[in-house]
Design a protein around this motif. Structure first.
Motif, mmCIF file in Angstrom:
data_model
loop_
_atom_site.group_PDB
_atom_site.id
_atom_site.type_symbol
_atom_site.label_atom_id
_atom_site.label_comp_id
_atom_site.label_asym_id
_atom_site.label_seq_id
_atom_site.Cartn_x
_atom_site.Cartn_y
_atom_site.Cartn_z
ATOM 1 N N ALA A 136 0.827 -1.202 0.000
ATOM 2 C CA ALA A 136 0.000 0.000 0.000
ATOM 3 C C ALA A 136 0.861 1.251 0.000
ATOM 4 N N GLU A 137 1.979 1.197 0.749
ATOM 5 C CA GLU A 137 2.857 2.361 0.843
ATOM 6 C C GLU A 137 3.588 2.597 -0.468
ATOM 7 N N SER A 138 4.190 1.536 -1.027
ATOM 8 C CA SER A 138 5.013 1.701 -2.212
ATOM 9 C C SER A 138 4.189 1.726 -3.487
ATOM 10 N N GLY A 139 3.033 1.070 -3.490
ATOM 11 C CA GLY A 139 2.245 0.949 -4.701
ATOM 12 C C GLY A 139 1.307 2.104 -4.937
ATOM 13 N N MET A 140 0.889 2.817 -3.892
ATOM 14 C CA MET A 140 -0.094 3.880 -4.050
ATOM 15 C C MET A 140 0.482 5.267 -3.803
ATOM 16 N N ILE A 141 1.315 5.413 -2.794
ATOM 17 C CA ILE A 141 1.826 6.735 -2.433
ATOM 18 C C ILE A 141 2.948 7.154 -3.375
ATOM 19 N N ILE A 142 2.839 8.353 -3.919
ATOM 20 C CA ILE A 142 3.869 8.906 -4.797
ATOM 21 C C ILE A 142 4.771 9.794 -3.950
ATOM 22 N N LYS A 143 6.035 9.450 -3.865
ATOM 23 C CA LYS A 143 6.960 10.189 -3.011
ATOM 24 C C LYS A 143 7.845 11.147 -3.791
ATOM 25 N N ASN A 144 8.100 10.827 -5.055
ATOM 26 C CA ASN A 144 8.995 11.654 -5.866
ATOM 27 C C ASN A 144 8.198 12.321 -6.982
ATOM 28 N N ASP A 145 8.020 13.614 -6.864
ATOM 29 C CA ASP A 145 7.288 14.385 -7.852
ATOM 30 C C ASP A 145 7.802 15.820 -7.788
ATOM 31 N N PRO A 146 7.868 16.516 -8.931
ATOM 32 C CA PRO A 146 8.352 17.911 -8.912
ATOM 33 C C PRO A 146 7.585 18.808 -7.955
ATOM 34 N N PHE A 147 6.351 18.448 -7.653
ATOM 35 C CA PHE A 147 5.549 19.279 -6.744
ATOM 36 C C PHE A 147 6.206 19.408 -5.379
ATOM 37 N N PHE A 148 6.818 18.324 -4.884
ATOM 38 C CA PHE A 148 7.386 18.360 -3.538
ATOM 39 C C PHE A 148 8.596 19.300 -3.465
ATOM 40 N N LEU A 150 8.755 22.069 -5.154
ATOM 41 C CA LEU A 150 8.171 23.415 -5.129
ATOM 42 C C LEU A 150 7.561 23.738 -3.769
ATOM 43 N N ILE A 151 6.812 22.840 -3.191
ATOM 44 C CA ILE A 151 6.090 23.145 -1.955
ATOM 45 C C ILE A 151 7.062 23.421 -0.810
ATOM 46 N N HIS A 152 8.287 22.889 -0.890
ATOM 47 C CA HIS A 152 9.278 23.172 0.137
ATOM 48 C C HIS A 152 9.668 24.650 0.154
ATOM 49 N N ARG A 153 9.359 25.362 -0.927
ATOM 50 C CA ARG A 153 9.649 26.785 -0.964
ATOM 51 C C ARG A 153 8.598 27.607 -0.203
ATOM 52 N N TYR A 154 7.583 26.925 0.269
ATOM 53 C CA TYR A 154 6.501 27.587 1.014
ATOM 54 C C TYR A 154 6.393 26.973 2.416
ATOM 55 N N VAL A 158 0.195 25.616 5.742
ATOM 56 C CA VAL A 158 -0.323 24.674 6.734
ATOM 57 C C VAL A 158 -1.067 23.519 6.066
ATOM 58 N N ILE A 159 -1.063 23.476 4.746
ATOM 59 C CA ILE A 159 -1.769 22.419 4.024
ATOM 60 C C ILE A 159 -0.890 21.181 3.922
ATOM 61 N N ASN A 237 1.154 34.760 6.383
ATOM 62 C CA ASN A 237 2.317 34.619 5.526
ATOM 63 C C ASN A 237 2.247 35.694 4.439
ATOM 64 N N SER A 238 3.233 35.684 3.566
ATOM 65 C CA SER A 238 3.294 36.699 2.509
ATOM 66 C C SER A 238 2.913 36.144 1.146
ATOM 67 N N TYR A 239 2.273 34.990 1.123
ATOM 68 C CA TYR A 239 1.951 34.356 -0.154
ATOM 69 C C TYR A 239 0.824 35.104 -0.867
ATOM 70 N N GLN A 240 0.908 35.077 -2.201
ATOM 71 C CA GLN A 240 -0.052 35.773 -3.043
ATOM 72 C C GLN A 240 -0.777 34.778 -3.957
ATOM 73 N N ASP A 241 -1.796 35.256 -4.649
ATOM 74 C CA ASP A 241 -2.520 34.408 -5.596
ATOM 75 C C ASP A 241 -1.581 33.803 -6.630
ATOM 76 N N GLU A 242 -0.540 34.563 -7.010
ATOM 77 C CA GLU A 242 0.414 34.048 -7.990
ATOM 78 C C GLU A 242 1.123 32.805 -7.464
ATOM 79 N N ASP A 243 1.397 32.768 -6.157
ATOM 80 C CA ASP A 243 2.022 31.587 -5.560
ATOM 81 C C ASP A 243 1.067 30.396 -5.583
ATOM 82 N N PHE A 244 -0.186 30.661 -5.271
ATOM 83 C CA PHE A 244 -1.204 29.606 -5.301
ATOM 84 C C PHE A 244 -1.334 29.030 -6.708
#
Length: 303
Positions: A136-148, A150-154, A158-159, A237-244
């Protein structure tokens, strides 16, 4: 002689009973036949197209129906005590998965306490449980994706996000979203087999919403939505719609036309307790048909 139909349990989503002499369940209007193999034992869930899911080490449906009619519960080989509603939810979760062990099907109940008279598990059962968790852990959960990356920059976001591959042969609306939410909870709410937040996904319910509602503008006078959760956490925080927009462009790289969105209730886990105090809670599952994957989005915070 005409065989009598028997209704064992009914609620807004399920009808459980005997139809023309055969055990069956109706899930949101879709009927499945329930049969068993007496020697494994194995519960077979068959839809109208003849597609069958095998739930190993499960129940004889006729036998458990009799107990439910008497107002009693049943206990699985792993120690979970089932009401009729619990049985329906387990079948709902397992349907369309082709082949599944009862251990894995019961993940829908989260970390709910097992029955005190649980049967002791031998080494084979312990190995099976471990293998299922690994799959279930290795077959369903995606751990490596470009999104992660990017999100580390924010760091002030709290999401919580979880990317989940679709394990079903085809996406089936509510049912597939429920399975993805369960996989995400096993990932986000449990660390090294220790529960961080108690939860029971079996109590969760949802409604489908539009992509327009998913990405709606921030309305601080209204209920918490996805954009507000990112832009206006309890600690500003200082995030804007452009960040979203930048974040979601990476999260949904093929655009939003192929998205299917469900918004879930949040009264089924301690994770949401802080948000219930005042700020709000959020639980969304987004299926991207173009990538055949789910994005699970959750938020809950306090000051």
């Amino acid at each position: 002689m005409k065989q009598k139909n028997i209704e064992v349990y009914r609620d807004n989503r399920y009808i459980l009973g005997i139809v023309k002499g055969l055990a069956s369940i109706i899930i949101s209007g879709n009927e499945y036949k329930l049969t068993c193999h007496p020697y494994e034992p194995c519960l077979y869930i068959t839809d109208k197209r003849g597609r069958t899911t095998a739930v190993h080490n499960s129940f004889d449906p006729v036998a458990v129906f009799e107990r439910f009619q008497e107002g009693r519960t049943v206990t699985s080989i792993t120690g979970f005590e089932y009401t009729a509603e619990d049985f329906c939810r387990m079948v709902d979760y397992a349907a369309n998965m082709t082949d599944i062990q009862i251990d894995e099907a019961e993940k829908i109940f989260g970390d709910r306490t097992k029955h005190q008279k649980a049967m002791p598990e031998n080494k084979k059962k312990e190995k099976l449980w471990e293998e299922n968790n690994i799959r279930a852990e290795s077959g369903m959960i995606i751990k490596n994706d470009p999104f992660f990356d990017l999100i580390h920059r924010y760091p002030d976001s709290v999401i919580d996000f979880c990317l989940v591959m679709n394990e079903h042969r085809e996406a089936t609306g509510y049912h597939s979203h429920w399975a993805a939410l369960t996989a995400a909870c096993n990932r986000l709410f449990v660390d090294d087999n220790e529960t961080i937040w108690h939860y029971n996904v079996g109590k969760a319910d949802a409604m489908e919403i539009s992509t327009e509602e998913l990405f709606a503008s921030e309305d601080k006078s209204g209920d918490l939505n996805y954009r507000m959760a990112f832009l206006s956490p309890p600690h500003t925080n200082s995030y804007q719609d452009e960040d979203f927009d930048r974040m979601n462009a990476v999260l949904f790289p093929n655009g939003t036309k192929d998205l299917e969105v469900y918004k879930w209730t949040t009264d089924w886990s301690e994770y949401f307790d802080d948000g219930h105090e005042w700020w709000g809670t959020l639980c969304l599952t987004v299926y991207d048909k173009s990538l055949d994957r789910f994005v699970v989005i959750m938020a809950s915070a306090t000051d």
